[in-house]
Design an enzyme around this catalytic site. Structure first.
Site, PDB file in Angstrom:
ATOM      1  N   VAL A  14      49.303  -9.923 -21.929  1.00  0.00           N
ATOM      2  CA  VAL A  14      50.401 -10.062 -20.952  1.00  0.00           C
ATOM      3  C   VAL A  14      50.034 -11.067 -19.856  1.00  0.00           C
ATOM      4  O   VAL A  14      50.867 -11.877 -19.434  1.00  0.00           O
ATOM      5  CB  VAL A  14      50.785  -8.692 -20.346  1.00  0.00           C
ATOM      6  CG1 VAL A  14      51.975  -8.838 -19.409  1.00  0.00           C
ATOM      7  CG2 VAL A  14      51.109  -7.697 -21.456  1.00  0.00           C
ATOM      8  N   LYS A  96      50.721   1.878 -16.566  1.00  0.00           N
ATOM      9  CA  LYS A  96      51.362   3.206 -16.531  1.00  0.00           C
ATOM     10  C   LYS A  96      50.366   4.343 -16.366  1.00  0.00           C
ATOM     11  O   LYS A  96      50.646   5.355 -15.734  1.00  0.00           O
ATOM     12  CB  LYS A  96      52.222   3.415 -17.780  1.00  0.00           C
ATOM     13  CG  LYS A  96      51.562   3.105 -19.116  1.00  0.00           C
ATOM     14  CD  LYS A  96      51.872   1.708 -19.583  1.00  0.00           C
ATOM     15  CE  LYS A  96      50.871   1.263 -20.634  1.00  0.00           C
ATOM     16  NZ  LYS A  96      51.389   0.438 -21.658  1.00  0.00           N
ATOM     17  N   GLU A 120      58.042  -2.294 -13.112  1.00  0.00           N
ATOM     18  CA  GLU A 120      59.038  -2.194 -14.189  1.00  0.00           C
ATOM     19  C   GLU A 120      58.386  -2.332 -15.571  1.00  0.00           C
ATOM     20  O   GLU A 120      58.786  -1.672 -16.538  1.00  0.00           O
ATOM     21  CB  GLU A 120      60.109  -3.276 -13.994  1.00  0.00           C
ATOM     22  CG  GLU A 120      61.290  -3.171 -14.914  1.00  0.00           C
ATOM     23  CD  GLU A 120      62.078  -1.873 -14.772  1.00  0.00           C
ATOM     24  OE1 GLU A 120      62.724  -1.686 -13.733  1.00  0.00           O
ATOM     25  OE2 GLU A 120      62.041  -1.031 -15.694  1.00  0.00           O
ATOM     26  N   GLY A 125      58.550  -1.887 -21.482  1.00  0.00           N
ATOM     27  CA  GLY A 125      58.449  -3.350 -21.543  1.00  0.00           C
ATOM     28  C   GLY A 125      59.631  -4.050 -20.911  1.00  0.00           C
ATOM     29  O   GLY A 125      59.866  -3.940 -19.706  1.00  0.00           O
ATOM     30  N   GLY A 178      49.475  -7.130 -30.718  1.00  0.00           N
ATOM     31  CA  GLY A 178      49.357  -7.019 -29.262  1.00  0.00           C
ATOM     32  C   GLY A 178      50.248  -5.929 -28.672  1.00  0.00           C
ATOM     33  O   GLY A 178      50.518  -5.922 -27.476  1.00  0.00           O
ATOM     34  N   GLU A 181      47.584  -0.314 -26.982  1.00  0.00           N
ATOM     35  CA  GLU A 181      46.656  -0.325 -25.859  1.00  0.00           C
ATOM     36  C   GLU A 181      45.276  -0.726 -26.390  1.00  0.00           C
ATOM     37  O   GLU A 181      44.995  -0.565 -27.585  1.00  0.00           O
ATOM     38  CB  GLU A 181      46.569   1.087 -25.257  1.00  0.00           C
ATOM     39  CG  GLU A 181      47.880   1.619 -24.713  1.00  0.00           C
ATOM     40  CD  GLU A 181      48.434   0.768 -23.588  1.00  0.00           C
ATOM     41  OE1 GLU A 181      47.775   0.636 -22.558  1.00  0.00           O
ATOM     42  OE2 GLU A 181      49.537   0.220 -23.751  1.00  0.00           O
ATOM     43  N   ASP A 192      50.355   7.682 -23.831  1.00  0.00           N
ATOM     44  CA  ASP A 192      51.012   6.522 -23.206  1.00  0.00           C
ATOM     45  C   ASP A 192      52.488   6.862 -22.931  1.00  0.00           C
ATOM     46  O   ASP A 192      53.005   6.602 -21.836  1.00  0.00           O
ATOM     47  CB  ASP A 192      50.902   5.300 -24.125  1.00  0.00           C
ATOM     48  CG  ASP A 192      51.574   4.076 -23.523  1.00  0.00           C
ATOM     49  OD1 ASP A 192      51.026   3.502 -22.573  1.00  0.00           O
ATOM     50  OD2 ASP A 192      52.678   3.719 -23.990  1.00  0.00           O
ATOM     51  N   LYS A 196      54.480   7.347 -19.246  1.00  0.00           N
ATOM     52  CA  LYS A 196      55.768   6.720 -18.944  1.00  0.00           C
ATOM     53  C   LYS A 196      56.806   7.776 -18.550  1.00  0.00           C
ATOM     54  O   LYS A 196      57.637   7.560 -17.669  1.00  0.00           O
ATOM     55  CB  LYS A 196      56.237   5.901 -20.153  1.00  0.00           C
ATOM     56  CG  LYS A 196      55.374   4.662 -20.375  1.00  0.00           C
ATOM     57  CD  LYS A 196      55.579   4.059 -21.742  1.00  0.00           C
ATOM     58  CE  LYS A 196      54.769   2.770 -21.921  1.00  0.00           C
ATOM     59  NZ  LYS A 196      54.723   2.293 -23.299  1.00  0.00           N
ATOM     60  N   GLY A 294      54.526  -6.048 -26.315  1.00  0.00           N
ATOM     61  CA  GLY A 294      54.310  -7.432 -26.738  1.00  0.00           C
ATOM     62  C   GLY A 294      54.278  -8.361 -25.543  1.00  0.00           C
ATOM     63  O   GLY A 294      54.738  -8.020 -24.450  1.00  0.00           O
TER      64      GLY A 294
HETATM   65  N1  HSE Z   1      51.008   0.202 -25.911  1.00  0.00           N
HETATM   66  C1  HSE Z   1      52.253   0.161 -25.259  1.00  0.00           C
HETATM   67  C2  HSE Z   1      53.352   0.411 -26.272  1.00  0.00           C
HETATM   68  C3  HSE Z   1      52.451  -1.167 -24.605  1.00  0.00           C
HETATM   69  O1  HSE Z   1      53.060   0.284 -27.460  1.00  0.00           O
HETATM   70  O2  HSE Z   1      54.452   0.752 -25.899  1.00  0.00           O
HETATM   71  C4  HSE Z   1      53.664  -1.258 -23.745  1.00  0.00           C
HETATM   72  O3  HSE Z   1      53.639  -0.292 -22.713  1.00  0.00           O
END
Ligand code: HSE
Length: 416
Positions: A14, A96, A120, A125, A178, A181, A192, A196, A294
Protein backbone atom coordinates in the site's frame (compact mmCIF):
# COMPACT_ATOMS: atom_id res chain seq x y z
CA UNK A 1 -6.68 24.92 1.30
CA UNK A 2 -4.02 23.45 3.57
CA UNK A 3 -0.73 22.33 2.01
CA UNK A 4 -0.02 18.80 3.13
CA UNK A 5 3.52 17.61 3.71
CA UNK A 6 3.54 13.92 4.39
CA UNK A 7 5.81 11.63 6.35
CA UNK A 8 5.09 8.09 5.22
CA UNK A 9 5.72 5.06 7.42
CA UNK A 10 6.02 1.79 5.49
CA UNK A 11 6.69 1.13 1.85
CA UNK A 12 4.98 -2.20 1.32
CA UNK A 13 2.14 -2.98 -1.08
CA UNK A 14 0.00 0.00 0.00
CA UNK A 15 2.87 2.40 0.81
CA UNK A 16 4.30 1.98 -2.66
CA UNK A 17 0.80 2.37 -4.11
CA UNK A 18 0.14 5.63 -2.31
CA UNK A 19 3.54 7.01 -3.35
CA UNK A 20 2.73 6.27 -6.98
CA UNK A 21 -0.84 7.58 -6.77
CA UNK A 22 0.18 10.82 -4.99
CA UNK A 23 2.80 11.51 -7.65
CA UNK A 24 0.04 11.22 -10.25
CA UNK A 25 -2.43 13.44 -8.38
CA UNK A 26 -0.81 16.91 -8.29
CA UNK A 27 -4.20 18.56 -7.74
CA UNK A 28 -4.13 17.24 -4.18
CA UNK A 29 -1.30 19.62 -3.14
CA UNK A 30 0.20 16.86 -1.03
CA UNK A 31 3.83 15.77 -1.20
CA UNK A 32 5.70 12.99 0.51
CA UNK A 33 8.79 14.48 2.17
CA UNK A 34 10.23 11.38 3.83
CA UNK A 35 9.51 7.66 3.99
CA UNK A 36 10.48 5.64 7.04
CA UNK A 37 11.34 2.02 6.36
CA UNK A 38 12.66 -0.88 8.42
CA UNK A 39 15.14 -2.35 5.95
CA UNK A 40 17.21 0.42 4.27
CA UNK A 41 19.15 -2.06 2.09
CA UNK A 42 16.10 -3.26 0.17
CA UNK A 43 15.72 -1.98 -3.40
CA UNK A 44 12.77 0.47 -3.71
CA UNK A 45 10.85 2.08 -6.53
CA UNK A 46 11.43 5.65 -5.31
CA UNK A 47 14.41 8.05 -5.05
CA UNK A 48 16.85 6.91 -2.35
CA UNK A 49 17.04 10.34 -0.64
CA UNK A 50 13.38 10.00 0.38
CA UNK A 51 14.10 7.07 2.67
CA UNK A 52 15.18 6.96 6.27
CA UNK A 53 15.15 4.34 8.97
CA UNK A 54 15.11 6.95 11.72
CA UNK A 55 11.50 7.66 12.64
CA UNK A 56 12.48 10.86 14.50
CA UNK A 57 13.57 12.40 11.21
CA UNK A 58 9.89 12.43 10.32
CA UNK A 59 8.27 12.90 13.71
CA UNK A 60 10.51 15.85 14.62
CA UNK A 61 10.27 17.61 11.26
CA UNK A 62 8.04 20.67 11.86
CA UNK A 63 7.30 20.96 8.15
CA UNK A 64 5.64 17.51 8.07
CA UNK A 65 2.02 17.99 9.11
CA UNK A 66 0.59 14.60 8.09
CA UNK A 67 1.73 11.12 9.03
CA UNK A 68 0.52 8.31 6.80
CA UNK A 69 1.09 5.13 8.74
CA UNK A 70 1.04 1.93 6.64
CA UNK A 71 3.14 -0.54 8.60
CA UNK A 72 1.87 -3.90 9.73
CA UNK A 73 3.28 -3.96 13.26
CA UNK A 74 0.37 -2.75 15.39
CA UNK A 75 2.45 -1.86 18.45
CA UNK A 76 5.02 0.13 16.46
CA UNK A 77 2.14 1.82 14.60
CA UNK A 78 0.61 2.82 17.94
CA UNK A 79 3.90 4.36 19.09
CA UNK A 80 4.12 6.38 15.88
CA UNK A 81 0.48 7.47 16.14
CA UNK A 82 0.90 8.52 19.78
CA UNK A 83 4.01 10.54 18.97
CA UNK A 84 2.48 12.13 15.86
CA UNK A 85 -0.79 13.17 17.51
CA UNK A 86 1.04 14.58 20.52
CA UNK A 87 3.09 16.76 18.14
CA UNK A 88 -0.07 18.04 16.45
CA UNK A 89 0.40 16.05 13.24
CA UNK A 90 -2.69 14.54 11.59
CA UNK A 91 -2.53 10.77 11.15
CA UNK A 92 -3.93 8.58 8.38
CA UNK A 93 -3.74 4.88 9.13
CA UNK A 94 -4.85 1.58 7.63
CA UNK A 95 -3.95 -0.42 10.72
CA UNK A 96 -7.20 -2.05 11.85
CA UNK A 97 -5.44 -4.20 14.45
CA UNK A 98 -3.94 -1.16 16.15
CA UNK A 99 -7.22 0.74 16.04
CA UNK A 100 -9.42 -2.11 17.29
CA UNK A 101 -7.06 -3.13 20.07
CA UNK A 102 -6.37 0.42 21.29
CA UNK A 103 -9.64 2.14 20.60
CA UNK A 104 -9.98 3.73 24.03
CA UNK A 105 -6.50 5.24 24.03
CA UNK A 106 -6.84 6.50 20.47
CA UNK A 107 -10.12 8.21 21.31
CA UNK A 108 -8.51 9.89 24.32
CA UNK A 109 -5.49 11.02 22.26
CA UNK A 110 -7.67 12.56 19.56
CA UNK A 111 -9.63 14.49 22.16
CA UNK A 112 -6.52 15.58 24.03
CA UNK A 113 -4.55 16.86 21.03
CA UNK A 114 -7.46 17.89 18.80
CA UNK A 115 -5.87 16.63 15.56
CA UNK A 116 -7.55 14.46 12.92
CA UNK A 117 -6.96 10.72 12.93
CA UNK A 118 -8.53 9.08 9.87
CA UNK A 119 -8.63 5.39 8.95
CA UNK A 120 -11.07 4.71 6.12
CA UNK A 121 -8.59 2.24 4.59
CA UNK A 122 -8.70 0.10 7.73
CA UNK A 123 -12.14 -1.29 6.90
CA UNK A 124 -13.15 -2.68 3.48
CA UNK A 125 -10.33 -1.09 1.48
CA UNK A 126 -11.82 1.15 -1.17
CA UNK A 127 -15.41 0.97 0.15
CA UNK A 128 -16.22 4.19 2.06
CA UNK A 129 -18.07 2.51 4.87
CA UNK A 130 -16.69 4.35 7.90
CA UNK A 131 -17.45 7.84 6.66
CA UNK A 132 -20.82 6.62 5.48
CA UNK A 133 -21.79 5.25 8.88
CA UNK A 134 -20.25 8.23 10.65
CA UNK A 135 -22.03 10.87 8.62
CA UNK A 136 -25.20 9.45 7.22
CA UNK A 137 -27.00 7.06 9.54
CA UNK A 138 -28.64 8.24 12.69
CA UNK A 139 -28.06 6.06 15.71
CA UNK A 140 -31.53 4.72 16.41
CA UNK A 141 -32.35 4.12 12.75
CA UNK A 142 -29.67 1.57 12.07
CA UNK A 143 -30.98 -1.96 12.45
CA UNK A 144 -27.91 -3.92 11.47
CA UNK A 145 -24.86 -4.47 9.35
CA UNK A 146 -23.73 -7.67 7.68
CA UNK A 147 -20.49 -7.52 5.81
CA UNK A 148 -17.85 -9.43 3.95
CA UNK A 149 -14.99 -7.31 5.25
CA UNK A 150 -11.95 -9.48 4.56
CA UNK A 151 -10.85 -9.69 0.95
CA UNK A 152 -8.31 -12.49 1.39
CA UNK A 153 -10.71 -15.04 2.85
CA UNK A 154 -13.40 -14.11 0.35
CA UNK A 155 -10.87 -14.54 -2.44
CA UNK A 156 -9.83 -17.92 -0.99
CA UNK A 157 -13.41 -19.15 -0.60
CA UNK A 158 -14.20 -18.08 -4.18
CA UNK A 159 -11.11 -19.83 -5.52
CA UNK A 160 -11.75 -22.99 -3.51
CA UNK A 161 -15.41 -23.23 -4.50
CA UNK A 162 -15.31 -22.19 -8.14
CA UNK A 163 -11.82 -23.19 -9.16
CA UNK A 164 -11.42 -26.33 -7.08
CA UNK A 165 -8.21 -24.83 -5.68
CA UNK A 166 -6.87 -26.23 -2.39
CA UNK A 167 -6.90 -24.15 0.81
CA UNK A 168 -3.07 -23.90 0.82
CA UNK A 169 -2.90 -22.83 -2.83
CA UNK A 170 -5.73 -20.33 -2.41
CA UNK A 171 -3.94 -18.77 0.57
CA UNK A 172 -0.71 -18.63 -1.42
CA UNK A 173 -2.53 -16.84 -4.27
CA UNK A 174 -4.06 -14.34 -1.82
CA UNK A 175 -0.60 -13.63 -0.42
CA UNK A 176 0.98 -13.25 -3.85
CA UNK A 177 -1.76 -10.84 -4.92
CA UNK A 178 -1.00 -8.65 -1.88
CA UNK A 179 -4.41 -9.19 -0.27
CA UNK A 180 -3.33 -11.10 2.82
CA UNK A 181 -1.81 -9.68 5.99
CA UNK A 182 1.90 -10.35 6.48
CA UNK A 183 0.68 -12.72 9.20
CA UNK A 184 -2.13 -14.43 7.23
CA UNK A 185 -3.46 -16.19 10.33
CA UNK A 186 -5.10 -12.82 11.05
CA UNK A 187 -7.13 -13.26 7.85
CA UNK A 188 -8.00 -16.96 8.05
CA UNK A 189 -8.74 -16.97 11.80
CA UNK A 190 -11.33 -14.21 11.32
CA UNK A 191 -9.39 -11.82 13.57
CA UNK A 192 -8.86 -9.25 10.79
CA UNK A 193 -12.62 -9.23 10.16
CA UNK A 194 -13.18 -8.99 13.92
CA UNK A 195 -10.91 -5.95 14.20
CA UNK A 196 -12.88 -4.32 11.40
CA UNK A 197 -16.15 -5.19 13.12
CA UNK A 198 -14.96 -3.45 16.29
CA UNK A 199 -14.33 -0.30 14.24
CA UNK A 200 -17.69 -0.60 12.46
CA UNK A 201 -19.49 -0.91 15.81
CA UNK A 202 -17.96 2.37 16.93
CA UNK A 203 -19.08 4.28 13.85
CA UNK A 204 -22.44 2.54 13.41
CA UNK A 205 -23.67 2.67 16.98
CA UNK A 206 -21.02 4.44 19.07
CA UNK A 207 -20.51 1.10 20.78
CA UNK A 208 -17.00 0.51 22.10
CA UNK A 209 -15.66 -2.96 22.64
CA UNK A 210 -12.52 -5.04 22.41
CA UNK A 211 -12.00 -7.80 19.83
CA UNK A 212 -11.54 -10.58 22.38
CA UNK A 213 -15.02 -9.95 23.81
CA UNK A 214 -16.80 -11.00 20.62
CA UNK A 215 -17.54 -14.44 19.17
CA UNK A 216 -15.21 -15.12 16.24
CA UNK A 217 -14.46 -17.96 13.87
CA UNK A 218 -12.62 -17.76 10.57
CA UNK A 219 -12.34 -20.12 7.64
CA UNK A 220 -9.32 -22.17 8.67
CA UNK A 221 -11.35 -25.08 10.05
CA UNK A 222 -13.69 -25.44 7.09
CA UNK A 223 -13.70 -28.92 5.55
CA UNK A 224 -14.16 -29.66 1.82
CA UNK A 225 -17.40 -31.50 2.68
CA UNK A 226 -18.86 -28.19 3.97
CA UNK A 227 -18.59 -26.76 0.45
CA UNK A 228 -20.30 -29.86 -0.87
CA UNK A 229 -23.23 -29.25 1.48
CA UNK A 230 -23.35 -25.60 0.38
CA UNK A 231 -23.23 -26.62 -3.30
CA UNK A 232 -26.02 -29.17 -2.90
CA UNK A 233 -28.29 -26.46 -1.53
CA UNK A 234 -27.23 -23.75 -4.00
CA UNK A 235 -25.57 -21.74 -1.20
CA UNK A 236 -22.11 -20.20 -0.81
CA UNK A 237 -19.95 -20.06 2.30
CA UNK A 238 -18.88 -16.51 3.19
CA UNK A 239 -17.04 -15.10 6.17
CA UNK A 240 -19.48 -12.53 7.54
CA UNK A 241 -19.13 -9.88 10.24
CA UNK A 242 -22.51 -9.13 11.80
CA UNK A 243 -23.75 -6.34 14.07
CA UNK A 244 -27.44 -6.45 14.81
CA UNK A 245 -29.57 -4.21 16.99
CA UNK A 246 -32.01 -6.46 18.84
CA UNK A 247 -35.52 -5.64 19.94
CA UNK A 248 -34.23 -5.14 23.49
CA UNK A 249 -32.17 -2.19 22.18
CA UNK A 250 -28.81 -3.91 22.64
CA UNK A 251 -26.42 -4.90 19.87
CA UNK A 252 -25.17 -8.40 19.11
CA UNK A 253 -21.93 -8.71 17.13
CA UNK A 254 -19.86 -11.61 15.88
CA UNK A 255 -17.78 -12.99 13.00
CA UNK A 256 -18.67 -16.42 11.62
CA UNK A 257 -18.61 -18.31 8.35
CA UNK A 258 -22.15 -18.22 7.02
CA UNK A 259 -24.15 -20.10 4.39
CA UNK A 260 -25.38 -17.34 2.12
CA UNK A 261 -28.03 -17.88 -0.52
CA UNK A 262 -29.33 -15.95 -3.51
CA UNK A 263 -30.68 -13.20 -3.55
CA UNK A 264 -28.77 -12.14 -0.44
CA UNK A 265 -26.49 -9.39 -1.86
CA UNK A 266 -23.53 -11.00 -0.08
CA UNK A 267 -23.99 -14.09 -2.30
CA UNK A 268 -22.63 -12.23 -5.33
CA UNK A 269 -19.57 -10.81 -3.54
CA UNK A 270 -16.69 -12.82 -4.94
CA UNK A 271 -12.89 -12.78 -4.92
CA UNK A 272 -11.23 -9.85 -3.12
CA UNK A 273 -14.40 -7.78 -3.23
CA UNK A 274 -16.06 -6.71 0.00
CA UNK A 275 -19.73 -5.97 0.54
CA UNK A 276 -21.58 -4.39 3.43
CA UNK A 277 -25.33 -4.66 3.75
CA UNK A 278 -26.71 -1.89 5.92
CA UNK A 279 -30.24 -2.19 7.15
CA UNK A 280 -31.99 0.85 8.53
CA UNK A 281 -35.54 1.50 9.58
CA UNK A 282 -36.47 4.01 6.90
CA UNK A 283 -34.15 3.31 3.99
CA UNK A 284 -34.51 -0.46 4.39
CA UNK A 285 -31.54 -2.23 2.80
CA UNK A 286 -28.52 -0.49 1.28
CA UNK A 287 -25.52 -2.27 -0.08
CA UNK A 288 -21.94 -1.01 -0.36
CA UNK A 289 -19.72 -3.02 -2.66
CA UNK A 290 -16.14 -2.70 -3.85
CA UNK A 291 -12.62 -4.00 -3.67
CA UNK A 292 -11.57 -4.63 -0.08
CA UNK A 293 -7.91 -5.45 -0.47
CA UNK A 294 -4.97 -4.84 -2.75
CA UNK A 295 -2.59 -1.99 -3.58
CA UNK A 296 -4.79 0.45 -5.47
CA UNK A 297 -8.15 -0.08 -3.73
CA UNK A 298 -6.52 0.46 -0.33
CA UNK A 299 -4.51 3.38 -1.70
CA UNK A 300 -7.74 4.96 -2.89
CA UNK A 301 -9.10 5.04 0.67
CA UNK A 302 -5.82 6.42 2.05
CA UNK A 303 -5.86 9.05 -0.68
CA UNK A 304 -9.41 9.97 0.19
CA UNK A 305 -8.42 10.49 3.84
CA UNK A 306 -5.46 12.63 2.79
CA UNK A 307 -7.79 14.69 0.59
CA UNK A 308 -10.24 15.09 3.49
CA UNK A 309 -7.46 16.55 5.64
CA UNK A 310 -7.30 19.54 3.29
CA UNK A 311 -10.56 20.74 4.74
CA UNK A 312 -9.68 19.52 8.22
CA UNK A 313 -12.19 16.69 8.21
CA UNK A 314 -12.25 14.62 11.39
CA UNK A 315 -14.51 11.97 12.86
CA UNK A 316 -16.88 13.55 15.33
CA UNK A 317 -17.95 10.28 16.98
CA UNK A 318 -21.37 11.80 17.48
CA UNK A 319 -22.99 8.47 18.33
CA UNK A 320 -20.45 7.92 21.05
CA UNK A 321 -21.45 11.10 22.81
CA UNK A 322 -25.15 10.92 22.00
CA UNK A 323 -26.11 9.20 25.25
CA UNK A 324 -28.02 6.65 23.14
CA UNK A 325 -25.14 4.24 22.66
CA UNK A 326 -26.44 0.67 22.81
CA UNK A 327 -24.53 -1.86 24.87
CA UNK A 328 -23.50 -5.26 23.59
CA UNK A 329 -25.35 -8.45 24.37
CA UNK A 330 -24.62 -12.14 23.88
CA UNK A 331 -28.23 -13.02 24.62
CA UNK A 332 -29.46 -14.55 21.40
CA UNK A 333 -29.60 -17.89 19.65
CA UNK A 334 -27.81 -19.02 16.52
CA UNK A 335 -28.88 -21.73 14.14
CA UNK A 336 -25.61 -23.32 13.10
CA UNK A 337 -24.22 -26.15 11.02
CA UNK A 338 -21.47 -28.18 12.68
CA UNK A 339 -19.37 -30.71 10.75
CA UNK A 340 -17.49 -33.52 12.49
CA UNK A 341 -16.09 -37.02 12.18
CA UNK A 342 -17.28 -38.38 15.50
CA UNK A 343 -19.65 -37.25 18.22
CA UNK A 344 -16.89 -36.63 20.74
CA UNK A 345 -15.89 -33.52 18.72
CA UNK A 346 -19.06 -31.70 19.72
CA UNK A 347 -21.32 -31.60 22.79
CA UNK A 348 -24.85 -32.13 21.53
CA UNK A 349 -26.28 -31.20 24.94
CA UNK A 350 -25.19 -27.60 24.37
CA UNK A 351 -27.91 -27.28 21.73
CA UNK A 352 -31.47 -26.18 22.39
CA UNK A 353 -32.65 -28.16 19.39
CA UNK A 354 -31.05 -30.24 16.68
CA UNK A 355 -33.17 -30.01 13.55
CA UNK A 356 -30.98 -31.98 11.12
CA UNK A 357 -28.43 -34.73 11.40
CA UNK A 358 -26.65 -36.27 8.40
CA UNK A 359 -24.14 -39.05 8.33
CA UNK A 360 -22.07 -40.51 5.51
CA UNK A 361 -19.27 -43.05 5.72
CA UNK A 362 -16.60 -40.44 6.45
CA UNK A 363 -18.39 -37.28 7.61
CA UNK A 364 -21.29 -36.16 9.77
CA UNK A 365 -22.99 -32.86 10.34
CA UNK A 366 -25.80 -31.43 12.39
CA UNK A 367 -27.87 -28.29 12.20
CA UNK A 368 -28.95 -27.02 15.59
CA UNK A 369 -29.88 -23.97 17.63
CA UNK A 370 -27.51 -22.83 20.34
CA UNK A 371 -27.24 -19.83 22.65
CA UNK A 372 -24.43 -17.53 21.50
CA UNK A 373 -22.87 -17.38 24.96
CA UNK A 374 -22.95 -21.15 25.26
CA UNK A 375 -21.26 -21.52 21.87
CA UNK A 376 -18.61 -18.98 22.79
CA UNK A 377 -17.78 -20.78 26.01
CA UNK A 378 -18.01 -24.33 24.65
CA UNK A 379 -14.68 -26.14 24.83
CA UNK A 380 -15.47 -28.01 21.61
CA UNK A 381 -15.88 -24.62 19.89
CA UNK A 382 -12.87 -22.68 21.07
CA UNK A 383 -10.38 -25.54 21.41
CA UNK A 384 -11.80 -27.99 18.88
CA UNK A 385 -11.66 -28.27 15.13
CA UNK A 386 -15.31 -28.85 14.14
CA UNK A 387 -16.35 -26.34 11.42
CA UNK A 388 -19.18 -24.05 12.53
CA UNK A 389 -21.24 -22.21 9.91
CA UNK A 390 -24.20 -19.92 10.54
CA UNK A 391 -27.32 -21.04 8.68
CA UNK A 392 -29.25 -18.61 6.43
CA UNK A 393 -31.50 -16.48 8.65
CA UNK A 394 -29.76 -18.22 11.52
CA UNK A 395 -30.07 -15.42 14.09
CA UNK A 396 -32.91 -16.08 16.51
CA UNK A 397 -33.73 -13.30 18.91
CA UNK A 398 -36.20 -15.01 21.16
CA UNK A 399 -36.24 -18.57 22.28
CA UNK A 400 -39.22 -20.30 20.70
CA UNK A 401 -41.63 -21.51 23.36
CA UNK A 402 -41.56 -25.08 22.23
CA UNK A 403 -37.81 -25.39 21.84
CA UNK A 404 -37.19 -27.09 25.12
CA UNK A 405 -39.74 -29.80 24.63
CA UNK A 406 -38.70 -30.25 21.00
CA UNK A 407 -35.08 -30.79 21.95
CA UNK A 408 -35.57 -34.34 23.14
CA UNK A 409 -37.82 -35.27 20.23
CA UNK A 410 -35.36 -33.86 17.69
CA UNK A 411 -32.50 -35.83 19.16
CA UNK A 412 -34.60 -38.97 19.09
CA UNK A 413 -35.62 -38.36 15.48
CA UNK A 414 -32.01 -37.77 14.59
CA UNK A 415 -31.22 -41.12 16.18
CA UNK A 416 -28.53 -39.81 18.51
N1 HSE B 1 -5.85 -8.64 4.64
C1 HSE B 1 -6.88 -7.69 4.48
C2 HSE B 1 -8.00 -8.32 3.68
C3 HSE B 1 -6.36 -6.48 3.78
O1 HSE B 1 -7.74 -9.34 3.05
O2 HSE B 1 -9.11 -7.82 3.70
C4 HSE B 1 -7.33 -5.35 3.70
O3 HSE B 1 -7.73 -4.93 4.99
Amino acid sequence: MQKLTIGLFGFGVVGEGIFEVLNNTPSLCATIKKICILHPDKKRKAPGELFTSDREEILCDPEINVIVELIDDAEAALDITRAALSKGKAVVSANKKMIAEHLEELLVLQKKYGVPFLYEAAVCGSVPVIRNLEEYYDNDMLKGIRGIVNGSTNFMLSRMNAGGVSYADALCEAQQAGFAESDPTLDVSGRDALNKLVILLLHAYGTRTEPHKLLCRGISLLHPSDSVVAGERGWRIKLVATALKLKCGKVAAFVLPEFVRNPDPLFQVQNEFNGVLIESQLADQQFLFGKGAGRYPTSSAVLSDIAALRYDYRYEYRKLSSGLTPSLTQDLYLKIYVGFNSWNEVNKWDFETISEFHSTADRQYLVGTIHLEKLRNAEWFHDGSAPVILMPEGIIEKRAVLEHSLKKISLQLAGV
